[in-house]
Design an enzyme around this catalytic site. Structure first.
Site, mmCIF file in Angstrom:
data_model
loop_
_atom_site.group_PDB
_atom_site.id
_atom_site.type_symbol
_atom_site.label_atom_id
_atom_site.label_comp_id
_atom_site.label_asym_id
_atom_site.label_seq_id
_atom_site.Cartn_x
_atom_site.Cartn_y
_atom_site.Cartn_z
ATOM 1 N N SER A 149 0.850 -1.183 0.000
ATOM 2 C CA SER A 149 0.000 0.000 0.000
ATOM 3 C C SER A 149 0.886 1.233 0.000
ATOM 4 O O SER A 149 2.064 1.179 0.401
ATOM 5 C CB SER A 149 -0.877 0.012 1.261
ATOM 6 O OG SER A 149 -1.512 1.259 1.438
ATOM 7 N N TYR A 162 -1.455 -0.332 10.770
ATOM 8 C CA TYR A 162 -1.549 -0.670 9.348
ATOM 9 C C TYR A 162 -0.284 -0.227 8.629
ATOM 10 O O TYR A 162 0.299 -0.978 7.836
ATOM 11 C CB TYR A 162 -2.784 -0.004 8.736
ATOM 12 C CG TYR A 162 -3.004 -0.354 7.278
ATOM 13 C CD1 TYR A 162 -3.375 -1.647 6.911
ATOM 14 C CD2 TYR A 162 -2.844 0.603 6.278
ATOM 15 C CE1 TYR A 162 -3.588 -1.972 5.577
ATOM 16 C CE2 TYR A 162 -3.057 0.279 4.949
ATOM 17 C CZ TYR A 162 -3.425 -1.012 4.607
ATOM 18 O OH TYR A 162 -3.612 -1.335 3.276
#
Length: 254
Positions: A149, A162
């Site tokens: 990501s 995250y």
């Protein structure tokens, strides 16, 4: 010229929706037999039926890659049923956001278990087979594609854990690349920005409201956009390795 994937086998985790589902379609269109791995068996069967109706070969494996044995069994079943493993797309992931203060620890644990440990379990189980596929034929190459990501490049408030898992995926990918690249196993990192998938939907309502406000008016990427990148990576000629791809929506600033 790009190489098609006829005669190869690919395993895609998180294949029941979003990027994983789109990647399975893209690799099947290139001629690969695909092993579809996720927890939601019914969705996998629906996708497998679609791919078979189009003339492809698809195997469904209901598994939670956060469980080491299930991850290993998924890899071994793929090799047993499809005869080999040439491509692993580590796509399974969860994104549970929010401030660190008073955060539910079970959300942190789930992200570490799936985003990091699940990816590591699958990579560890797959590597001997990928090395065998690449070593066995001077015309062949094997690919390990880790879906990360933009959060693996920059940290932002409210997504610390995250961010941590995705930064770890980037570090592991580069270290592993150095270990296996001379044996023609290509390790690639794909870092999407905002994508229109189910990933956000598992957040708590107050987090969803904040995210909706943050991304209002932004035309997000589609899963197929990321699948295109995966397909591009694994169909390059043997001497070409695409090690890292960052893909943001045109309008996304950060």
């Amino acid at each position: 010229m790009p190489d098609r994937l006829d005669g190869t086998a690919a395993l895609i985790t998180g294949a029941s929706s979003g990027i994983g589902e789109a990647a399975a379609r893209a690799l099947a269109e290139q001629g690969a037999a695909v092993a579809l791995v996720a927890r939601r068996a019914e969705r996998l069967e629906t996708l497998a039926t679609e791919l078979r109706d189009r003339g492809g070969s698809a195997l469904t494996i209901a598994a939670d890659v956060a469980d080491e044995q299930q991850a290993r069994d998924a890899v071994e079943l793929t090799v047993a049923e499809l005869g080999r493993l040439d491509t692993l797309v580590n796509n399974a992931g969860v994104m549970l956001l929010g401030p660190a203060v008073h955060a539910p620890i079970d959300e942190w644990r789930r992200m570490v278990d799936v985003n990091l440990l699940g990816l590591l379990y699958c990579a560890h189980a797959a590597l001997p087979h990928l090395l065998r596929a690449a070593d066995g034929d001077p015309r062949r190459v094997a690919d390990l594609v880790n879906i990360s990501s933009v959060a693996g490049r920059r940290a932002t408030r409210g997504s610390g854990v995250y961010n941590a898992t995705k930064h770890a995926v980037g570090a592991f990918s580069e270290a592993l690349r150095q270990e296996v690249t001379a044996r023609h196993v290509r390790v690639s990192l794909v870092e999407p920005g905002a994508v229109e998938t189910e990933l956000l939907s598992h957040n708590r309502p107050e987090i969803l409201a904040e995210l909706d406000q943050r991304f209002t008016g932004l035309e997000r990427l589609r899963s197929a956009d990321i699948a295109d990148a995966v397909s591009y990576i694994v169909t390059r000629p043997r001497h070409v390795a695409v090690n890292e791809v960052l893909i943001r929506p045109t309008e996304q600033e950060a």
